[in-house]
Scaffold this active site. Structure first.
Site, PDB file in Angstrom:
ATOM      1  N   GLU A   1      62.822  22.111  26.092  1.00 26.29           N
ATOM      2  CA  GLU A   1      61.755  23.035  26.600  1.00 26.29           C
ATOM      3  C   GLU A   1      62.022  23.251  28.080  1.00 26.29           C
ATOM      4  OE1 GLU A   1      57.804  23.090  24.215  1.00 26.29           O
ATOM      5  OE2 GLU A   1      58.125  21.076  24.753  1.00 26.29           O
TER       6      GLU A   1
ATOM      7  N   HIS B   1      51.901  16.109  27.159  1.00 24.92           N
ATOM      8  CA  HIS B   1      50.937  16.004  25.764  1.00 24.92           C
ATOM      9  C   HIS B   1      49.888  14.739  26.064  1.00 24.92           C
ATOM     10  CE1 HIS B   1      55.307  16.385  24.007  1.00 24.92           C
ATOM     11  NE2 HIS B   1      54.967  17.543  24.747  1.00 24.92           N
TER      12      HIS B   1
ATOM     13  N   HIS C   1      49.658  21.696  21.405  1.00 30.51           N
ATOM     14  CA  HIS C   1      50.925  21.151  21.948  1.00 30.51           C
ATOM     15  C   HIS C   1      50.706  20.379  23.334  1.00 30.51           C
ATOM     16  CE1 HIS C   1      55.239  22.344  23.647  1.00 30.51           C
ATOM     17  NE2 HIS C   1      54.973  21.271  24.246  1.00 30.51           N
TER      18      HIS C   1
ATOM     19  N   HIS D   1      55.185  18.524  32.468  1.00 27.00           N
ATOM     20  CA  HIS D   1      54.900  19.090  31.247  1.00 27.00           C
ATOM     21  C   HIS D   1      54.547  17.891  30.315  1.00 27.00           C
ATOM     22  CE1 HIS D   1      54.623  20.899  27.301  1.00 27.00           C
ATOM     23  NE2 HIS D   1      55.623  20.244  26.885  1.00 27.00           N
TER      24      HIS D   1
END
Lengths: 253, 253, 253, 253
Positions: free
Chosen positions: C90, C111, C179, C109
Site C-alpha cells: 500500500e 488500522h 480498513h 497509515h
C-alpha cells in the site's frame, strides 16, 4: 483491639503451616496482578490447625504484603498472634463469614471495577460462560442501607459483618451495593479463581447484554461446569503463583 | 488413556520436525501474550511426517508450555509419544477436526473474552475490516445443549468433538455457546493470526453496532482481502514470535 | 518495481539527514507503543533534500524497523535508494498524497481499532476535546467500493492511491471504510500526535455518544485549539521518543 | 514572565521542604502510571513555608519531571524561584485556585479520557461506590464558552483561571467541557487519590448507566465514606509512591 503481645508460642495456638502463609502472601499478589484488588481489598485464609482462627495481612496494600505482615485473628476479629499497629477496618467481613460457614477456607474482599455496576443496579450477575459457572449458584446483593441506614459503607462492626454473612448465605459470592464484592472458597486457589473470573464475567455480561439477548448457562450446566473447573484449578493457580513469584523476585533483585 | 510408554523411536512414528515443535511452543506463548488464551485454552498442530497424528501440550497453562511438554496424539486423541500424567480433557476438539478436515494443519481453542458475547447471543460475528476478513466465510455457533442436553459444557468425548467438527463444517472458526471458540488454519501462523484478529473483530463489531448501522465487508471483498492478508502472515508471525522468544529468554535469565 | 541497485551516491539524490531517518525509526516504535499500528501499518516522511522523494521502511512490522530498513521512494512509489526484496503493497497511499499535498511532510497509515467503527458507520468522527481538536477540520470517509467496486480493500495501485488522496483533500485525516485511516502532518511529530489522539478521540466519542448528547468543539474552538496544541508537540514527542528509545536499548541489551 | 534570576536564597522566600519537592515529583509519576495524565497535564503543591507560593514543574511531560524541574510560583503565576525557559500555559488554573481556596494544598489538572464524556454531555458525574465517595459533594462543569466565547479552550489568563475557580467553588473537582478536569486536595496524596478514583468512577458510572438504573451513594453515605477513606490515604499513597520510585530507579539503572 489487638492482643497484648505475641501468643504464637502458646500451646493452644499452634503456628500455621509455612506453606499456607506463603500461599496467602502469593494470593495477595495474584489478586493485585489481575486487577481484582488495587491499593485496597484483602484476602484471608482459615488457620490450618485451628479452625476458629484465620490469617490475614495487617493494614497494608495487597501488593506489599509479605509473610511478616500476616496476623492471626480469632472469629471475633481480634488479633491473637503477630499483632500489628493497625488492621483492616473491615476484618469483620472475614470473621463473621468464617463463623457461619464451616465450609469456607478462604475469603476475598474487593472493589474490582466491573463488579460495581452489578451492585449498583438491579441487574443480576449471571454466568455467560463455563469459566464463571459457579455464579449460577446465585449472586445476592447486600445493601448496607437495609442493615444500618446511613453509614460510611464499610463493614466496621461484627453486626455488619453478620448482616453481610446472612445475605451471602450458602452462596460463593455476595455483591455489596456501592462498595464491591466478597467471594469465598474451599481454599485459596478456589477463592482467587472465583474472584478473577467473577470480574471477567461481569465485563462479558455487560458486553453480552448490549449485543443481544443473553443465553446464560442453565443451572444444571452451571453446576456441572463449576464442578469440572474445580478439577483444573491447579493449572491456573500454578501459572498465577509462578508469575507473581517471578515478579516479587524481580523487585527484590 | 495414555499409551504405556514412549514410542517415539518406533519405526512407524518418525519424530516431528524440531522447528515445528518449537513453533508450537511459541504459538502457546503468542496466544497468551495476545490475551487469546489465559491459564486455559490450547493449540495443536498436525504432525509433519504423519498426517494421522497431531502435537499438543500436556495438561498445562499455555504460558508455561515448553518443548518437553509436547505430546503426540493419534486421531482418537490417544497419546502415542511423550506421554504425560494428564491431558487436556478437551483434546477431542482437535482430534475430531483433524479427522474431518485434511486441509487443517493447526487448531486453536480459546475462551477469549470478546468472543463470548457472540456465542451467547444470536448476533452473528461478521468482519468489520480487512484484518479479520476471513470471518466472511461464516461463523457458525455450536450449542452443546443441542448435541447432548445438560453437560458441563466441555468437549470431553469423541462424540462431542465430532458434533463440534460437524458444526464447524468447512469454516475457519466455530463459536461455542457459553464456552469460547475454536479456530483452524492451514498452519500455525494462520491459525494464530485468525485467533488474534477474531478477538479484535469481536470488540470492534460490538463498538460498531453501538455506534450505528455497520457496513460489513461484502462477501467478495472478504474473500479477496483474506487471500491478500494470507500473503503477509509472515510479517505478523515474525514479530509475535520474536517478542515471545525475547520474553521467554528474559524469564529464564 | 524496485530500482536495480543502490543509487544513494548519485549526485541527483543526496542522502537524507541521519536525524530524520532516526526520527522515522522512532516514529515506527512510538506508533507501535501507542497501539496505533500493530504488526501492520506504516509511517513515511518526505525526503528533506528532495521533495519528490519520501522515506519508508521496507515490508516489515513497525515494531521491528531500524535505520537499515529505510528505503527511499519516488512519487510513483518506486524504490530509488536502499532497495529491498519487498515493499508495503500500500505504498501508493503515501506517494499519491505527497504528490498532491506539498504541505504534507509525514503520513501514517493504520488500522487502529477504535477508528474502525467510524469508517464502518455513517457517524462522523468529531473532536470531543481540545487534544484532538484538529479533527474539527473534517474527517472524510473513503469507501474503496465507490472507487473500484469489489477489491481486496487494499490501496495497491497508483489509481487507488490517487482516489484516496482525492477524498482526503486538504484535510488532516481520511477514514477508510472496512480498513483503517490515513493521517498526515507537517512533520513526523505532528502526524504521530494526530494519529495517537485520533485513536483516543474515537474511543471518547463512542463513550460520549452513549452517555448523552455530545457538545463537540465548535469549529472556531477546534481551529484555535489545534493551533495551540501544535505549539506543544515537542513536549509529547520528546516523552514518546525517549520512552521508545529506552525500550529499544533494553531490547538490545 | 519569569523572574530575572534565582531568588531561593532571599530571606523572604525560604526553600520548600525537600520531602515536599520529592513528593511532588513522585506525584507526577504516579499520575502518569495511573493514566490520569499522559504527555500533558500537571500537578502542583502549595509551598510549605509560604502559603502565597506554590510549586510546579516547568513546561515538561509529567513522566519526565525531576526535582530540578520544580519551579516556585507566586499567586499570579509568576516564577519566583528556579525559573525556566518555559512554563505550562495553564498555570493560572493553579494560581487562581490557591488564591481563593486556603484549604487547598494540591491541585491536579488532567485530560483523563473517561472524564471527558462527563464534561461533554449534561450527565452529572456521581459516585457509584465508596472509593470515589468524595464526588458526592458535587461535580460542577466549567464551559469556557460561557466565560470567554470562542477560545483555544486553554486557561491562558488569570481571568480564565478565576472563572474556573469560581465554578469550582468549594468543591473537590471541576469538569471542563471539551478539555478535562481539575481536582484539588488538602495535600498531595488526597489530590492524587481523588484524581485516580474520579477517573475510575467515570468508567464505572458509564458502565452502570448502560446496565440499569444506578443507585448512587446517598449524600450522607458519600460524606461519611469520603471521611473514612481519607483515613486510609496513606495505604494507597505508599503503594503508588513505592511503585513509582522503583520504576524511576529501574530507568536510571
Amino acid at each position: 483491639m489487638a492482643s497484648a503481645g505475641r501468643t504464637t508460642k502458646s500451646p493452644r495456638l499452634p503456628p500455621a503451616d509455612r506453606d499456607l502463609v506463603d500461599m496467602l502472601v502469593i494470593a495477595n499478589r495474584v489478586l493485585f496482578d489481575h486487577d481484582v484488588v488495587d491499593a485496597f481489598g484483602h484476602v484471608s485464609v482459615r488457620h490450618d490447625r485451628d479452625l476458629t482462627k484465620f490469617l490475614m495481612a495487617r493494614h497494608l496494600a495487597p501488593g506489599f504484603v509479605a509473610a511478616r505482615d500476616i496476623v492471626t485473628f480469632d472469629l471475633d476479629a481480634n488479633a491473637v498472634a503477630n499483632p500489628a499497629k493497625r488492621y483492616y477496618s473491615e476484618r469483620f467481613i472475614h470473621s463473621e463469614i468464617y463463623k457461619r460457614r464451616p465450609d469456607v477456607v478462604a475469603v476475598v474482599h474487593c472493589h474490582a471495577p466491573p463488579l460495581i455496576p452489578f451492585g449498583a443496579t438491579r441487574t443480576p450477575l449471571q454466568p455467560v460462560y463455563h469459566m464463571s459457572a459457579y455464579l449460577g449458584a446465585g449472586t445476592p446483593v447486600f445493601d448496607i442501607r437495609d442493615a444500618a441506614g446511613m453509614t460510611d459503607m464499610l463493614i466496621r462492626t461484627p453486626a455488619l459483618g453478620a448482616a453481610l454473612a446472612e445475605t451471602l448465605g450458602d452462596k460463593p459470592l455476595v455483591l455489596m451495593r456501592g462498595h464491591g464484592a466478597t467471594i469465598v472458597g474451599a481454599g485459596i486457589p478456589q477463592a482467587v479463581y472465583r474472584a478473577i473470573y467473577a470480574r471477567l464475567n461481569a465485563t462479558l455480561q455487560m458486553d453480552t447484554l448490549r449485543l443481544g439477548t443473553p443465553i446464560y448457562l442453565a443451572r444444571e450446566e452451571a453446576m456441572r461446569a463449576a464442578a469440572s473447573l474445580d478439577g483444573s484449578l491447579e493449572r491456573a493457580w500454578s501459572l498465577w503463583a509462578d508469575t507473581a513469584r517471578a515478579k516479587m523476585k524481580g523487585r527484590r533483585a
